[in-house]
Design an enzyme around this catalytic site. Structure first.
Site, PDB file in Angstrom:
ATOM      1  N   CYS A   1     -37.598  52.460  -5.834  1.00  0.00           N
ATOM      2  CA  CYS A   1     -36.288  52.529  -5.541  1.00  0.00           C
ATOM      3  C   CYS A   1     -35.291  50.947  -4.868  1.00  0.00           C
ATOM      4  O   CYS A   1     -35.710  50.174  -4.270  1.00  0.00           O
ATOM      5  CB  CYS A   1     -35.228  53.170  -4.473  1.00  0.00           C
ATOM      6  SG  CYS A   1     -34.588  53.830  -4.138  1.00  0.00           S
TER       7      CYS A   1
ATOM      8  N   CYS B   1     -33.801  49.789  -0.404  1.00  0.00           N
ATOM      9  CA  CYS B   1     -34.489  49.290  -0.067  1.00  0.00           C
ATOM     10  C   CYS B   1     -35.198  47.590  -0.277  1.00  0.00           C
ATOM     11  O   CYS B   1     -35.710  48.266  -1.088  1.00  0.00           O
ATOM     12  CB  CYS B   1     -34.975  50.041   0.692  1.00  0.00           C
ATOM     13  SG  CYS B   1     -34.559  51.248   1.770  1.00  0.00           S
TER      14      CYS B   1
ATOM     15  N   ASP C   1     -10.052  44.716   8.942  1.00  0.00           N
ATOM     16  CA  ASP C   1     -11.328  45.096   8.563  1.00  0.00           C
ATOM     17  C   ASP C   1     -11.896  45.430   6.562  1.00  0.00           C
ATOM     18  O   ASP C   1     -11.595  46.591   6.308  1.00  0.00           O
ATOM     19  CB  ASP C   1     -11.662  47.045   9.216  1.00  0.00           C
ATOM     20  CG  ASP C   1     -12.840  46.935   8.397  1.00  0.00           C
ATOM     21  OD1 ASP C   1     -13.638  46.684   7.752  1.00  0.00           O
ATOM     22  OD2 ASP C   1     -13.624  48.361   8.866  1.00  0.00           O
TER      23      ASP C   1
ATOM     24  N   CYS D   1     -36.064  59.967   1.667  1.00  0.00           N
ATOM     25  CA  CYS D   1     -35.299  58.709   1.723  1.00  0.00           C
ATOM     26  C   CYS D   1     -35.651  58.247   3.782  1.00  0.00           C
ATOM     27  O   CYS D   1     -34.924  59.608   4.149  1.00  0.00           O
ATOM     28  CB  CYS D   1     -34.332  59.081   1.596  1.00  0.00           C
ATOM     29  SG  CYS D   1     -33.309  57.260   1.761  1.00  0.00           S
TER      30      CYS D   1
ATOM     31  N   GLN E   1     -17.432  54.368   7.684  1.00  0.00           N
ATOM     32  CA  GLN E   1     -18.084  53.457   8.267  1.00  0.00           C
ATOM     33  C   GLN E   1     -19.495  54.664   8.113  1.00  0.00           C
ATOM     34  O   GLN E   1     -19.532  55.214   8.259  1.00  0.00           O
ATOM     35  CB  GLN E   1     -18.185  53.013   9.885  1.00  0.00           C
ATOM     36  CG  GLN E   1     -17.230  52.040   9.911  1.00  0.00           C
ATOM     37  CD  GLN E   1     -17.354  50.968   9.552  1.00  0.00           C
ATOM     38  OE1 GLN E   1     -17.819  50.333   8.694  1.00  0.00           O
ATOM     39  NE2 GLN E   1     -16.128  50.366   9.653  1.00  0.00           N
TER      40      GLN E   1
ATOM     41  N   GLU F   1      -2.673  50.151   5.509  1.00  0.00           N
ATOM     42  CA  GLU F   1      -4.242  51.235   4.249  1.00  0.00           C
ATOM     43  C   GLU F   1      -3.673  50.801   3.278  1.00  0.00           C
ATOM     44  O   GLU F   1      -1.991  50.906   3.355  1.00  0.00           O
ATOM     45  CB  GLU F   1      -4.933  52.724   5.303  1.00  0.00           C
ATOM     46  CG  GLU F   1      -5.881  52.661   4.146  1.00  0.00           C
ATOM     47  CD  GLU F   1      -6.616  52.408   3.231  1.00  0.00           C
ATOM     48  OE1 GLU F   1      -7.136  51.685   3.906  1.00  0.00           O
ATOM     49  OE2 GLU F   1      -7.309  52.142   2.425  1.00  0.00           O
TER      50      GLU F   1
ATOM     51  N   CYS G   1     -18.379  43.370   6.460  1.00  0.00           N
ATOM     52  CA  CYS G   1     -19.486  43.929   5.682  1.00  0.00           C
ATOM     53  C   CYS G   1     -20.095  42.690   4.144  1.00  0.00           C
ATOM     54  O   CYS G   1     -20.253  42.802   3.637  1.00  0.00           O
ATOM     55  CB  CYS G   1     -19.432  45.041   4.748  1.00  0.00           C
ATOM     56  SG  CYS G   1     -17.861  45.083   3.289  1.00  0.00           S
TER      57      CYS G   1
HETATM   58  C1  LIG Z   1     -14.240  47.778   4.898  1.00  0.00           C
HETATM   59  S1  LIG Z   1     -13.016  49.736   4.827  1.00  0.00           S
HETATM   60  C2  LIG Z   1     -12.414  49.913   6.713  1.00  0.00           C
HETATM   61  C3  LIG Z   1     -12.021  50.745   6.877  1.00  0.00           C
HETATM   62  C4  LIG Z   1     -11.306  51.179   8.239  1.00  0.00           C
HETATM   63  N1  LIG Z   1     -11.085  50.032   9.653  1.00  0.00           N
HETATM   64  C5  LIG Z   1     -13.184  52.189   8.666  1.00  0.00           C
HETATM   65  O1  LIG Z   1     -13.488  51.211  10.082  1.00  0.00           O
HETATM   66  O2  LIG Z   1     -13.455  52.997   7.830  1.00  0.00           O
HETATM   67  C6  LIG Z   1     -11.582  48.914   3.703  1.00  0.00           C
HETATM   68  C7  LIG Z   1     -10.234  48.978   3.475  1.00  0.00           C
HETATM   69  O3  LIG Z   1      -9.538  48.697   2.903  1.00  0.00           O
HETATM   70  C8  LIG Z   1      -8.842  49.519   1.776  1.00  0.00           C
HETATM   71  N2  LIG Z   1      -8.552  48.234   0.669  1.00  0.00           N
HETATM   72  C9  LIG Z   1      -8.751  47.848   0.091  1.00  0.00           C
HETATM   73  N3  LIG Z   1      -8.148  47.005  -0.404  1.00  0.00           N
HETATM   74  C10 LIG Z   1      -6.670  47.059   0.678  1.00  0.00           C
HETATM   75  C11 LIG Z   1      -5.557  46.196  -0.099  1.00  0.00           C
HETATM   76  N4  LIG Z   1      -5.598  45.330  -1.088  1.00  0.00           N
HETATM   77  N5  LIG Z   1      -4.935  46.316   0.578  1.00  0.00           N
HETATM   78  C12 LIG Z   1      -4.775  46.933   1.866  1.00  0.00           C
HETATM   79  N6  LIG Z   1      -5.775  48.385   2.005  1.00  0.00           N
HETATM   80  C13 LIG Z   1      -7.178  48.018   0.981  1.00  0.00           C
HETATM   81  C14 LIG Z   1      -9.819  50.538   1.790  1.00  0.00           C
HETATM   82  O4  LIG Z   1      -9.032  51.599   1.178  1.00  0.00           O
HETATM   83  C15 LIG Z   1     -10.539  50.733   2.956  1.00  0.00           C
HETATM   84  O5  LIG Z   1      -9.673  51.653   3.502  1.00  0.00           O
END
Ligand SMILES: C[S@@+](CC[C@H](N)C(=O)[O-])C[C@H]1O[C@@H](n2cnc3c(N)ncnc32)[C@H](O)[C@@H]1O
Length: 449
Positions: free
Chosen positions: A101, A104, A378, A179, A284, A332, A404
């Protein structure tokens, strides 16, 4: 009919994209190598006259006979032919699929070495940007059976449907029977999903199924690459009732998600807000990881009255921030997620606002940023380079980065540090058990504050 923007993960036209990139030929003659370390992708690494040899599923101390199979980043990848000696940190993997798989890479490592390796990925990424002196905390763990969100791949082959994750280093799909990483409710759906897909997939056709466990039940998006017919709708509605799932949606050839059976409201509670989650929205990966991220963000911003939450998703971090901040502004890119925040913001009497904005093309500007006492960002794996440049210039007192991808975080951290920020501490967060991925929260303040 409610339509939401797609998951962004689907294949177009029902077919899986395959890479046709040629890899240079390698000499396939067997070698005996000693594994010294574990590389960024989770493979064991040996040295063959200065050339790294990457051997999946090995641990430091293994002596293995291997066959080189492909050229990769300055070295070769090799498959194990036989073991001459086993390293001291090898343990039996808990899952029968381990080794085939692709989900992992590290179940064969003992826990101490595993967790040190995850922490080491963060330490090394910082060191590569000259930030080796930054304190890196202990890894916050998520347990087994905790991952609440996954994308299963499916393909009709003959009379059967294979359903699971892609096999390791392959586009073939591993037919998943168990899993130990996923929430049990997601694994329990596999047999019935297979039966359902057998009735919906033509010969050799492929699909993805995005599954998310929520308090209301499982939420599924079928990414089919074609429009839903009447039969599909009836089948899916019947299947949703039989399996008592919360919601079933369909993503066709366009990047649009259409709910087919919405049996219960899919909401999550954050900071006193019950947020209606759009189908396929980012969450998350584990509830434990999310709690750890939110706890660290709140601790770092507890003195801030006006806070911005950039890349806010559905408000996972924004709503808890409203407990101590006077105002929270969530930014966002996806319209559906901004609407989800706005629907729940009413209960906060104007203290929580939301804005749709592409933060790569149009990051918050210096004057806009200077309205805040703290900014949280984030971003996705690519990081937040344009926004980090603006933050560097604005000098907001507290900045918290959630990431991440330690490499892009470290790059953006370098930008902030070069402009006078201090990266006070970084906490690694392991939401993707036994995978090479690691997440983190980093807290910045202006020097001297
Ligand atoms: C890693 S997620 C974090 C979401 C949130 N902070 C959480 O903890 O659930 C990244 C977020 O960035 C948004 N995103 C991706 N590219 C973007 C952009 N160019 N401008 C604004 N938001 C964006 C995605 O839609 C997503 O919701």
């Amino acid at each position: 009919m409610t339509k939401a923007k797609g998951t962004g993960r689907g294949r177009r036209g029902g077919e899986r994209r395959t890479s046709r990139r040629q890899t240079p030929a390698v000499d396939p003659r067997p070698l005996v190598v000693d594994i010294r370390s574990i590389g960024a992708g989770g493979d064991g690494v040996a040295d063959d006259d200065g050339r790294p040899v990457y051997v999946p599923y090995t641990v430091p101390g293994d002596r293995v006979e291997v066959r080189p199979v492909a050229s990769v980043a300055g070295g070769v990848r090799a498959d194990i032919l036989s073991f001459e000696a086993e390293g001291p940190h090898r343990v039996p993997p808990p899952c029968r699929h381990f080794g085939t798989c692709g989900g992992c890479a590290l179940q064969h490592l003992d826990d101490t070495v595993y967790v040190d390796w995850k922490r080491g990925r963060v330490v090394e990424a910082l060191a590569r940007q000259g930030l080796g002196e930054v304190p890196v905390g202990a890894v916050v763990r998520s347990p087994a059976s905790a991952r609440r969100r996954a994308t299963f791949a499916a393909r009709r082959i003959g009379r059967d449907v294979v359903l699971g994750f892609n096999a390791a280093k392959s586009h073939l799909i591993l037919d998943l029977a168990e899993c130990p990483v996923l929430r049990p409710a997601l694994v329990a759906l596999l047999p019935s999903l297979r039966d359902l897909l057998r009735t919906m997939l033509e010969a050799m056709a492929a699909a993805d199924v995005v599954v998310t466990e929520t308090a209301a039940g499982v939420d599924l998006v079928f990414v089919m690459g074609r429009e839903a017919g009447l039969d599909d709708r009836e089948r899916l509605a019947g299947w949703a009732a039989e399996n008592d799932v919360a919601r079933v949606s369909w993503q066709g050839a366009e990047d649009v998600v259409e709910p087919i059976a919405a049996r219960r409201p899919v909401t999550l509670s954050w900071g006193g807000a019950d947020v209606a989650i759009p189908a396929g929205a980012f969450l998350q990966a584990t509830a434990e990881g999310e709690a750890a991220i939110v706890e660290r963000v709140l601790a770092a911003t507890s003195e801030a009255a006006r806070v911005a939450d950039l890349y806010a998703g559905c408000g996972t971090i924004a709503f808890p921030l409203a407990a101590s901040a006077k105002t929270v502004h969530a930014v966002e890119g996806e319209a559906g997620l901004v609407a989800a925040i706005e629907r729940s913001a009413g209960a906060f009497s104007g203290r929580v606002s939301a804005e749709q904005r592409d933060l790569v093309a149009r990051p918050l500007t210096v004057p806009e940023l200077r309205r805040f006492d703290a900014v949280v960002f984030d971003p996705p794996r690519a990081g937040a380079a344009p926004q980090a440049r603006m933050l560097a210039e604005a000098g907001v007192p507290t900045v918290v980065g959630v990431s991440c991808n330690p490499a892009t975080f470290a790059r953006d951290a370098r930008t902030l540090v070069d402009s006078g920020y201090r990266l006070r501490e970084v906490t690694p967060i392991d939401q993707f058990l036994w995978s090479p991925h690691v997440e983190l929260v980093g807290v910045f303040s202006r020097d001297g504050s």
